[in-house]
Design a protein around this motif. Sequence first.
Motif, PDB file in Angstrom:
ATOM      1  N   GLY A 119      -2.988  -8.452 -12.441  1.00 24.53           N
ATOM      2  CA  GLY A 119      -3.301  -7.135 -12.978  1.00 24.53           C
ATOM      3  C   GLY A 119      -3.972  -6.216 -11.986  1.00 24.53           C
ATOM      4  N   GLY A 120      -3.831  -6.468 -10.702  1.00 24.47           N
ATOM      5  CA  GLY A 120      -4.510  -5.660  -9.695  1.00 24.47           C
ATOM      6  C   GLY A 120      -3.630  -4.652  -9.005  1.00 24.47           C
ATOM      7  N   GLY A 121      -2.584  -4.184  -9.629  1.00 24.03           N
ATOM      8  CA  GLY A 121      -1.707  -3.204  -8.992  1.00 24.03           C
ATOM      9  C   GLY A 121      -0.466  -3.860  -8.410  1.00 24.03           C
ATOM     10  N   ARG A 122       0.160  -3.182  -7.462  1.00 23.65           N
ATOM     11  CA  ARG A 122       1.391  -3.672  -6.860  1.00 23.65           C
ATOM     12  C   ARG A 122       1.087  -4.472  -5.591  1.00 23.65           C
ATOM     13  NH1 ARG A 122       5.593  -2.791 -10.312  1.00 23.65           N
ATOM     14  NH2 ARG A 122       7.003  -2.875  -8.535  1.00 23.65           N
ATOM     15  N   ARG A 123       1.984  -5.407  -5.282  1.00 22.39           N
ATOM     16  CA  ARG A 123       1.873  -6.220  -4.079  1.00 22.39           C
ATOM     17  C   ARG A 123       3.242  -6.295  -3.416  1.00 22.39           C
ATOM     18  NH1 ARG A 123      -2.889  -9.346  -3.933  1.00 22.39           N
ATOM     19  NH2 ARG A 123      -1.938 -10.917  -2.591  1.00 22.39           N
ATOM     20  N   VAL A 124       3.264  -6.816  -2.208  1.00 25.71           N
ATOM     21  CA  VAL A 124       4.501  -6.899  -1.432  1.00 25.71           C
ATOM     22  C   VAL A 124       4.756  -8.362  -1.100  1.00 25.71           C
ATOM     23  CG1 VAL A 124       5.729  -6.126   0.631  1.00 25.71           C
ATOM     24  CG2 VAL A 124       4.036  -4.632  -0.443  1.00 25.71           C
ATOM     25  N   GLU A 125       5.968  -8.811  -1.400  1.00 30.35           N
ATOM     26  CA  GLU A 125       6.317 -10.195  -1.085  1.00 30.35           C
ATOM     27  C   GLU A 125       6.469 -10.381   0.424  1.00 30.35           C
ATOM     28  OE1 GLU A 125       9.760 -10.316  -3.979  1.00 30.35           O
ATOM     29  OE2 GLU A 125       8.930 -12.340  -4.231  1.00 30.35           O
ATOM     30  N   ARG A 126       6.131 -11.547   0.871  1.00 33.43           N
ATOM     31  CA  ARG A 126       6.294 -11.841   2.304  1.00 33.43           C
ATOM     32  C   ARG A 126       7.756 -11.763   2.720  1.00 33.43           C
ATOM     33  NH1 ARG A 126       2.166 -16.703   4.073  1.00 33.43           N
ATOM     34  NH2 ARG A 126       0.301 -15.911   3.025  1.00 33.43           N
ATOM     35  N   ALA A 127       8.648 -12.136   1.818  1.00 34.06           N
ATOM     36  CA  ALA A 127      10.073 -12.051   2.133  1.00 34.06           C
ATOM     37  C   ALA A 127      10.501 -10.608   2.391  1.00 34.06           C
ATOM     38  CB  ALA A 127      10.894 -12.652   0.990  1.00 34.06           C
ATOM     39  N   GLU A 128       9.877  -9.652   1.689  1.00 29.97           N
ATOM     40  CA  GLU A 128      10.191  -8.238   1.916  1.00 29.97           C
ATOM     41  C   GLU A 128       9.711  -7.792   3.295  1.00 29.97           C
ATOM     42  OE1 GLU A 128      11.314  -4.171   1.032  1.00 29.97           O
ATOM     43  OE2 GLU A 128      12.011  -6.201   0.591  1.00 29.97           O
ATOM     44  N   ILE A 129       8.537  -8.270   3.695  1.00 28.94           N
ATOM     45  CA  ILE A 129       8.047  -7.958   5.040  1.00 28.94           C
ATOM     46  C   ILE A 129       8.991  -8.532   6.084  1.00 28.94           C
ATOM     47  CG2 ILE A 129       6.127  -8.215   6.638  1.00 28.94           C
ATOM     48  CD1 ILE A 129       5.463  -6.460   4.278  1.00 28.94           C
ATOM     49  N   GLU A 130       9.442  -9.738   5.865  1.00 30.45           N
ATOM     50  CA  GLU A 130      10.386 -10.366   6.809  1.00 30.45           C
ATOM     51  C   GLU A 130      11.687  -9.570   6.886  1.00 30.45           C
ATOM     52  OE1 GLU A 130      10.597 -14.283   5.110  1.00 30.45           O
ATOM     53  OE2 GLU A 130       9.261 -15.114   6.630  1.00 30.45           O
ATOM     54  N   ARG A 131      12.168  -9.089   5.751  1.00 30.46           N
ATOM     55  CA  ARG A 131      13.416  -8.320   5.733  1.00 30.46           C
ATOM     56  C   ARG A 131      13.285  -7.045   6.559  1.00 30.46           C
ATOM     57  NH1 ARG A 131      15.618  -3.988   3.254  1.00 30.46           N
ATOM     58  NH2 ARG A 131      13.666  -3.486   2.193  1.00 30.46           N
ATOM     59  N   LEU A 132      12.176  -6.360   6.398  1.00 29.24           N
ATOM     60  CA  LEU A 132      11.975  -5.107   7.124  1.00 29.24           C
ATOM     61  C   LEU A 132      11.768  -5.356   8.619  1.00 29.24           C
ATOM     62  CD1 LEU A 132       9.646  -3.396   4.518  1.00 29.24           C
ATOM     63  CD2 LEU A 132      11.980  -2.716   5.081  1.00 29.24           C
ATOM     64  N   ARG A 133      11.045  -6.403   8.946  1.00 31.23           N
ATOM     65  CA  ARG A 133      10.798  -6.685  10.371  1.00 31.23           C
ATOM     66  C   ARG A 133      12.046  -7.166  11.083  1.00 31.23           C
ATOM     67  NH1 ARG A 133       5.018  -9.691  11.011  1.00 31.23           N
ATOM     68  NH2 ARG A 133       5.728  -9.570  13.167  1.00 31.23           N
TER      69      ARG A 133
ATOM     70  N   MET B 177      -0.209  -4.145  15.708  1.00 26.90           N
ATOM     71  CA  MET B 177       0.491  -4.856  14.624  1.00 26.90           C
ATOM     72  C   MET B 177       0.339  -6.347  14.810  1.00 26.90           C
ATOM     73  SD  MET B 177       4.506  -4.607  13.549  1.00 26.90           S
ATOM     74  CE  MET B 177       4.981  -5.270  15.159  1.00 26.90           C
ATOM     75  N   SER B 178       0.122  -7.015  13.739  1.00 29.93           N
ATOM     76  CA  SER B 178      -0.102  -8.451  13.791  1.00 29.93           C
ATOM     77  C   SER B 178       1.171  -9.181  14.143  1.00 29.93           C
ATOM     78  CB  SER B 178      -0.617  -8.942  12.437  1.00 29.93           C
ATOM     79  OG  SER B 178      -0.697 -10.330  12.444  1.00 29.93           O
ATOM     80  N   GLY B 179       1.036 -10.238  14.920  1.00 29.02           N
ATOM     81  CA  GLY B 179       2.194 -11.042  15.278  1.00 29.02           C
ATOM     82  C   GLY B 179       2.209 -12.365  14.571  1.00 29.02           C
ATOM     83  N   SER B 180       1.530 -12.443  13.440  1.00 29.84           N
ATOM     84  CA  SER B 180       1.437 -13.712  12.720  1.00 29.84           C
ATOM     85  C   SER B 180       2.790 -14.105  12.170  1.00 29.84           C
ATOM     86  CB  SER B 180       0.435 -13.574  11.574  1.00 29.84           C
ATOM     87  OG  SER B 180       0.841 -12.583  10.681  1.00 29.84           O
ATOM     88  N   THR B 181       2.963 -15.384  11.993  1.00 27.16           N
ATOM     89  CA  THR B 181       4.205 -15.917  11.441  1.00 27.16           C
ATOM     90  C   THR B 181       4.025 -16.158   9.965  1.00 27.16           C
ATOM     91  OG1 THR B 181       3.492 -18.161  11.956  1.00 27.16           O
ATOM     92  CG2 THR B 181       4.837 -17.028  13.609  1.00 27.16           C
ATOM     93  N   PHE B 182       5.134 -16.323   9.274  1.00 26.18           N
ATOM     94  CA  PHE B 182       5.115 -16.501   7.835  1.00 26.18           C
ATOM     95  C   PHE B 182       5.273 -17.972   7.491  1.00 26.18           C
ATOM     96  CE2 PHE B 182       6.584 -12.229   8.571  1.00 26.18           C
ATOM     97  CZ  PHE B 182       5.817 -11.507   7.686  1.00 26.18           C
TER      98      PHE B 182
ATOM     99  N   PRO C 224      -1.203  -4.072  -0.505  1.00 30.90           N
ATOM    100  CA  PRO C 224      -0.619  -2.965   0.252  1.00 30.90           C
ATOM    101  C   PRO C 224      -1.269  -2.745   1.619  1.00 30.90           C
ATOM    102  CG  PRO C 224      -0.873  -2.356  -2.049  1.00 30.90           C
ATOM    103  CD  PRO C 224      -1.541  -3.690  -1.888  1.00 30.90           C
ATOM    104  N   SER C 225      -2.582  -2.893   1.701  1.00 31.49           N
ATOM    105  CA  SER C 225      -3.250  -2.692   2.995  1.00 31.49           C
ATOM    106  C   SER C 225      -2.787  -3.705   4.026  1.00 31.49           C
ATOM    107  CB  SER C 225      -4.769  -2.784   2.816  1.00 31.49           C
ATOM    108  OG  SER C 225      -5.228  -1.763   1.949  1.00 31.49           O
ATOM    109  N   ARG C 226      -2.688  -4.981   3.607  1.00 31.52           N
ATOM    110  CA  ARG C 226      -2.228  -6.015   4.540  1.00 31.52           C
ATOM    111  C   ARG C 226      -0.760  -5.782   4.900  1.00 31.52           C
ATOM    112  NH1 ARG C 226      -2.933 -11.577   5.674  1.00 31.52           N
ATOM    113  NH2 ARG C 226      -1.528 -12.000   7.426  1.00 31.52           N
ATOM    114  N   ALA C 227       0.055  -5.414   3.923  1.00 31.97           N
ATOM    115  CA  ALA C 227       1.468  -5.164   4.188  1.00 31.97           C
ATOM    116  C   ALA C 227       1.648  -3.995   5.144  1.00 31.97           C
ATOM    117  CB  ALA C 227       2.209  -4.902   2.882  1.00 31.97           C
ATOM    118  N   ALA C 228       0.828  -2.942   5.001  1.00 31.11           N
ATOM    119  CA  ALA C 228       0.923  -1.790   5.907  1.00 31.11           C
ATOM    120  C   ALA C 228       0.608  -2.203   7.332  1.00 31.11           C
ATOM    121  CB  ALA C 228      -0.026  -0.691   5.430  1.00 31.11           C
ATOM    122  N   ARG C 229      -0.398  -3.048   7.505  1.00 31.68           N
ATOM    123  CA  ARG C 229      -0.725  -3.518   8.859  1.00 31.68           C
ATOM    124  C   ARG C 229       0.410  -4.330   9.447  1.00 31.68           C
ATOM    125  NH1 ARG C 229      -5.744  -4.716   6.408  1.00 31.68           N
ATOM    126  NH2 ARG C 229      -5.260  -6.958   6.470  1.00 31.68           N
ATOM    127  N   GLU C 230       1.014  -5.192   8.645  1.00 32.35           N
ATOM    128  CA  GLU C 230       2.104  -6.023   9.146  1.00 32.35           C
ATOM    129  C   GLU C 230       3.334  -5.190   9.520  1.00 32.35           C
ATOM    130  OE1 GLU C 230       2.246  -9.242   9.828  1.00 32.35           O
ATOM    131  OE2 GLU C 230       0.128  -9.475   9.344  1.00 32.35           O
TER     132      GLU C 230
END
Length: 332
Positions: free
Chosen positions: A55-69, A1-6, A24-30
């Motif tokens: 128009g490329g489908g769904r994406r995940v906000e960085r704030a949502e990744i932060e909330r889950l982590r 899992m990546s340890g990058s900061t936001f 989604p692929s990047r969010a899954a890795r994070e």
Amino acid sequence: MSGSTFVPTRTGAGGPTRSSTWTPSRAARELGLKRADFDLAVHLGRVRTVPDEGGGGRRVERAEIERLRAQEGFPETLRQRVQVVGTAEGSALMDVSAGRFTRLARLGLLVPVRFYLNRYRAVVWLYLAEEVRQFAAVEENAHLLEGRTPETLRSQVAAGVDLRARNWRGRHLGFLLREAEGPWARAGAVAAFLPPAEVAAVVTDPGERVELHRFRPTPPHQGSPGSPTAHLAGELMTAQDPDEIGWLRSDLAHAVREARAHATASRPAPRGAEPEARMPAAHLKSAVRTGTRPTSQPEPTAKGPDSGIEGRCPGRGLRRWLRRRSPRPAAV
């Protein structure tokens, strides 16, 4: 899992920008999830997504990744909430035989959350481990886990009752409706579970059926088009029982009515109606009172020189009238 900061990123006035969201692929890795587990987490509402403004489908906000982590026990707690088990693992969690576990699932007491086709093209149903544990922990279910299965349930199994595919369809439809953007997308999600003949019986307008097809989601694990795997996945996606077909038809009719109403409300007014919208109120009331069709300008109160030349070019008639009225030059 990546340890990058936001890095905080500004959001546009209309919502999150692509620079403040991840694929989604990047969010899954994070989040330390496999892509299939991430998709399931989105379906279950564990991970919130936003529409892609491009128009490329769904994406995940960085704030949502932060909330889950930031949640306690991350990432193990998130992984446990999307963990799926098959019959062998599920029966071990419940401390029952594989046969009893299968009977409970066939009777609809355990609802599949996903499926896949093995190399023999047999359907393998998967269940949420969290739900399996919860079922075993309920005291009222103890008589289903040990001893002789109640006669009413055994007779249903003997009659061939198998609600696994139907319950999966109901659950998957809920996933699709939650992610649908707009009334036609919701109608397309419902139509995806009906045979084409049933859709045509409910939606008789060919143009509307084209719109439904545009938003029709594909079955999961479809495989290559026309393959046996795709055919089997399509069968699992299609309602079979008459009562299931009946309530899906009712839901489709309701969804299409909502889509029609939404399209009518958002349709721009035709050009010919625009002058009427700017018409003085007094003139409009007069037209309603007399039963005449309102026009953008009031009728002239006096007839002019061209009033008898209806349907011709007013400028041409005026020039003719002026020529008749002009004095002829004196002969030299």
